[in-house]
Enzyme design. Sequence first.
Site, PDB file in Angstrom:
ATOM      1  N   ASN A 217       0.818  -1.217   0.000  1.00  0.00           N
ATOM      2  CA  ASN A 217       0.000   0.000   0.000  1.00  0.00           C
ATOM      3  C   ASN A 217       0.848   1.261   0.000  1.00  0.00           C
ATOM      4  OD1 ASN A 217      -2.695  -0.702  -0.200  1.00  0.00           O
ATOM      5  ND2 ASN A 217      -2.981  -0.984   1.992  1.00  0.00           N
ATOM      6  N   GLU A 252      -6.130  -7.416   5.215  1.00  0.00           N
ATOM      7  CA  GLU A 252      -5.447  -8.417   4.392  1.00  0.00           C
ATOM      8  C   GLU A 252      -5.539  -9.814   5.001  1.00  0.00           C
ATOM      9  OE1 GLU A 252      -2.163  -6.679   7.084  1.00  0.00           O
ATOM     10  OE2 GLU A 252      -4.092  -6.084   6.237  1.00  0.00           O
TER      11      GLU A 252
END
Length: 333
Positions: A217, A252
């Site tokens: 990210n 995640e």
Amino acid sequence: MSTLASSSVPFESTDENTDTQQADTSKLGIASILANVTEAAVVTNLSGKIVGYNRQLNDVVPHIHDAHCITDLFTLSSKSLNTTCLTNIGDTVGRRSGSFPIQLTRIHTGAESQPSIPTFVSMLRAPDTRLPAALLYKLDEHILRFSMRLRQIHIAKKEHARYAKQATLNAITDPLTGLKNRRFVQSFMDLQWHGQFRKGEDSVLILFDIDHFKQINDTHGHPVGDEAIKVFADCLLSQARPTDVVGRWGGEEFIVLLTNCSCEQARVYLERVMTHIRLLKVPCDQGHISMTASAGYCAFSQAKSVEHSFTQADTALYAAKSNGRDRYKKASA
């Protein structure tokens, strides 16, 4: 009040052998006739071809624009006539004065049955020769409104069922990946826990965590991170059986419940899915990125409750990440 929705069409006989003299419909003033009819009405020539209809009929039979003949819209359901064909009604009506009662049934594309509609049909004659020229069908307005209301209710019920189904799916589905969400997985695990004892089966709970996801990210941006999550989810789902449940636990983290499964079978699944994860490619501005994941698993038979099995699998996952990631570990007995 009513308007003619279809222009007059001159009559053309379809029966070369008929002995009945028939007049041209163009001299009838069909628009004026329909303007004075309060019921839903349609005018046809003697062969059944539609030459005009009013607004009331258009309101209750919206697809009338696509119809050419009366038989495109209705079938004859009367039992009092010696004919089963609407195009032959003119012979019967022509021998009588006034309106002749019949029963029509709407032709509908749906499978639901259609109520018969009381209808009055009368002969329209040419004003100069008094020869038969056309047939005027007046449909019972109340029955038509009732039929239309039933259709509206049916459509509304179908729409409500569709929205209810979609709402149910949304309540149990993760919007990003399409996998089952945390709420559904929790409920399913509770049911599976109680059911396995009755069936004498075992289930295996597996927790997955994408390695170094924060780095993905931070380096490539959240859109790439979202794509990585979707690709990862598709991989887990593609390697599972139809009876297994694959869900996104949050962020995640993912969860897989292998039903009717032993620890050895779970290990085979893990070997296969971990190999596929290493081959995944996620597109980004620099080309593509790869990823790995860590996993921990625990059989229900090893645990005292669903919560305990989850805690055991989570501890095993933490051990796998602490030992270098890109691996799986079984919960301690």
